[in-house]
Design a protein around this motif. Structure first.
Motif, PDB file in Angstrom:
ATOM      1  N   ALA A 113      -5.764  -7.884 -10.999  1.00 30.24           N
ATOM      2  CA  ALA A 113      -5.199  -6.820 -11.568  1.00 30.24           C
ATOM      3  C   ALA A 113      -4.381  -6.185 -10.415  1.00 30.24           C
ATOM      4  N   MET A 114      -3.626  -5.265 -10.938  1.00 22.65           N
ATOM      5  CA  MET A 114      -2.675  -4.454 -10.114  1.00 22.65           C
ATOM      6  C   MET A 114      -3.319  -3.508  -8.872  1.00 22.65           C
ATOM      7  N   PHE A 115      -2.786  -3.594  -7.805  1.00 20.41           N
ATOM      8  CA  PHE A 115      -3.481  -2.829  -6.751  1.00 20.41           C
ATOM      9  C   PHE A 115      -3.654  -1.392  -7.024  1.00 20.41           C
ATOM     10  N   VAL A 116      -2.375  -0.780  -7.586  1.00 18.31           N
ATOM     11  CA  VAL A 116      -2.385   0.583  -8.073  1.00 18.31           C
ATOM     12  C   VAL A 116      -1.427   0.781  -9.050  1.00 18.31           C
ATOM     13  N   GLU A 117      -1.863   1.789 -10.024  1.00 20.86           N
ATOM     14  CA  GLU A 117      -1.095   2.285 -11.315  1.00 20.86           C
ATOM     15  C   GLU A 117      -0.764   3.533 -11.034  1.00 20.86           C
ATOM     16  N   VAL A 118       0.152   3.976 -11.714  1.00 15.19           N
ATOM     17  CA  VAL A 118       0.710   5.649 -11.671  1.00 15.19           C
ATOM     18  C   VAL A 118      -0.730   6.488 -12.120  1.00 15.19           C
ATOM     19  N   GLY A 119      -1.110   7.419 -11.500  1.00 12.89           N
ATOM     20  CA  GLY A 119      -2.100   8.183 -11.708  1.00 12.89           C
ATOM     21  C   GLY A 119      -3.424   7.666 -10.776  1.00 12.89           C
ATOM     22  N   THR A 120      -3.273   6.456 -10.101  1.00 10.07           N
ATOM     23  CA  THR A 120      -4.264   6.244  -9.147  1.00 10.07           C
ATOM     24  C   THR A 120      -4.382   7.035  -7.821  1.00 10.07           C
ATOM     25  N   THR A 121      -5.766   7.465  -7.857  1.00 10.62           N
ATOM     26  CA  THR A 121      -6.065   7.986  -6.600  1.00 10.62           C
ATOM     27  C   THR A 121      -6.166   7.332  -5.250  1.00 10.62           C
ATOM     28  N   ILE A 122      -5.502   7.319  -4.193  1.00 10.96           N
ATOM     29  CA  ILE A 122      -5.480   6.595  -3.000  1.00 10.96           C
ATOM     30  C   ILE A 122      -5.956   6.961  -1.945  1.00 10.96           C
ATOM     31  N   GLY A 123      -6.593   6.489  -0.734  1.00 11.86           N
ATOM     32  CA  GLY A 123      -6.893   7.230   0.320  1.00 11.86           C
ATOM     33  C   GLY A 123      -6.128   6.273   1.539  1.00 11.86           C
ATOM     34  N   SER A 176      -1.800   2.361   2.692  1.00 14.60           N
ATOM     35  CA  SER A 176      -1.365   3.724   2.694  1.00 14.60           C
ATOM     36  C   SER A 176      -1.550   4.102   3.953  1.00 14.60           C
ATOM     37  N   GLU A 177      -0.951   5.178   4.378  1.00 16.55           N
ATOM     38  CA  GLU A 177      -1.161   5.981   5.696  1.00 16.55           C
ATOM     39  C   GLU A 177      -1.453   7.518   5.239  1.00 16.55           C
ATOM     40  N   VAL A 178      -1.536   7.409   3.800  1.00 15.53           N
ATOM     41  CA  VAL A 178      -1.817   9.037   3.109  1.00 15.53           C
ATOM     42  C   VAL A 178      -2.694   9.038   2.072  1.00 15.53           C
ATOM     43  N   SER A 179      -3.342   9.980   1.880  1.00 12.02           N
ATOM     44  CA  SER A 179      -4.235  10.240   0.864  1.00 12.02           C
ATOM     45  C   SER A 179      -3.526  10.963  -0.331  1.00 12.02           C
ATOM     46  N   GLY A 180      -3.915  10.508  -1.535  1.00 14.97           N
ATOM     47  CA  GLY A 180      -3.276  11.306  -2.775  1.00 14.97           C
ATOM     48  C   GLY A 180      -3.193  10.716  -3.963  1.00 14.97           C
ATOM     49  N   LYS A 181      -2.217  10.942  -4.764  1.00 19.90           N
ATOM     50  CA  LYS A 181      -2.526  10.202  -6.182  1.00 19.90           C
ATOM     51  C   LYS A 181      -1.006   9.682  -6.252  1.00 19.90           C
ATOM     52  N   ILE A 182      -0.820   8.250  -6.803  1.00 24.08           N
ATOM     53  CA  ILE A 182       0.318   7.770  -7.122  1.00 24.08           C
ATOM     54  C   ILE A 182       1.006   8.213  -8.065  1.00 24.08           C
ATOM     55  N   VAL A 183       2.252   8.898  -7.932  1.00 19.85           N
ATOM     56  CA  VAL A 183       2.915   9.763  -9.045  1.00 19.85           C
ATOM     57  C   VAL A 183       4.093   8.651  -9.647  1.00 19.85           C
ATOM     58  N   LYS A 184       4.788   7.831  -8.820  1.00 23.37           N
ATOM     59  CA  LYS A 184       5.688   6.913  -9.446  1.00 23.37           C
ATOM     60  C   LYS A 184       5.607   5.616  -8.618  1.00 23.37           C
ATOM     61  N   ILE A 185       5.907   4.562  -9.219  1.00 23.48           N
ATOM     62  CA  ILE A 185       6.211   3.265  -8.513  1.00 23.48           C
ATOM     63  C   ILE A 185       7.665   3.050  -8.665  1.00 23.48           C
TER      64      ILE A 185
END
Length: 157
Positions: free
Chosen positions: A99-109, A128-137
């Motif tokens: 599966a993909m590592f992240v998608e748009v809308g994925t919350t990352i830390g 990632s060096e930041v936390s948040g939500k992926i908005v765009k790839i």
């Protein structure tokens, strides 16, 4: 080094925007020069005595995961841009059947793996060096990427 590896190296150098690459290994010496216009590539392959020690004129590529992808805050928006720390081929999955590592809308830390960048047959995990939500790839899967090229937009809120 076989012909297919040499051809892949030529394609990689041509797509990377580098003007010249020299590579020396045991019994082979390769120099690849590209023009800025992209019109022609010049490749020299030369046999050398087998007693020559391994030398590589390219900068050494990291083997361990790349823990620090450059991060920039765009002035005109609230999003953080995660940029490529190296030149290579961008992959959104660890392997074709995963599966993909992240998608748009994925919350990352911090420390989450976002993608893999292949450079000289080494697969480097970009964390990632930041936390948040992926908005765009910003990059398509299996595309060549440049150093400092924007990869993801992250909403830190």
């Amino acid at each position: 080094m076989d012909l297919k590896e040499i051809q892949n190296l030529i394609k990689f150098v041509a797509n990377s925007g580098v003007a010249e690459v020299k590579l020396e290994m045991d019994d082979i010496k390769i120099t690849i020069r590209t023009t800025l216009e992209g019109n022609s590539d010049t490749t020299y392959v030369q046999q050398m005595p087998s007693q020559t020690p391994f030398q590589q004129a390219l900068a050494p590529q990291p083997v361990a995961p790349v823990a620090s992808a450059p991060v920039a805050v765009e002035e005109d928006s609230k999003f953080i841009t995660i940029k490529s720390p190296i030149i290579g081929t961008f992959y959104r999955k660890p392997s074709p059947d995963k599966a993909m590592f992240v998608e748009v809308g994925t919350t990352i830390g911090k420390g989450d793996v976002l993608c893999v960048i292949e450079a000289m047959k080494l697969f480097n995990e970009i964390e990632s060096e930041v936390s948040g939500k992926i908005v765009k790839i910003l990059v398509d899967d299996m595309s060549p990427v440049e150093f400092d090229q924007p990869l993801f937009l992250v909403d830190p809120s």
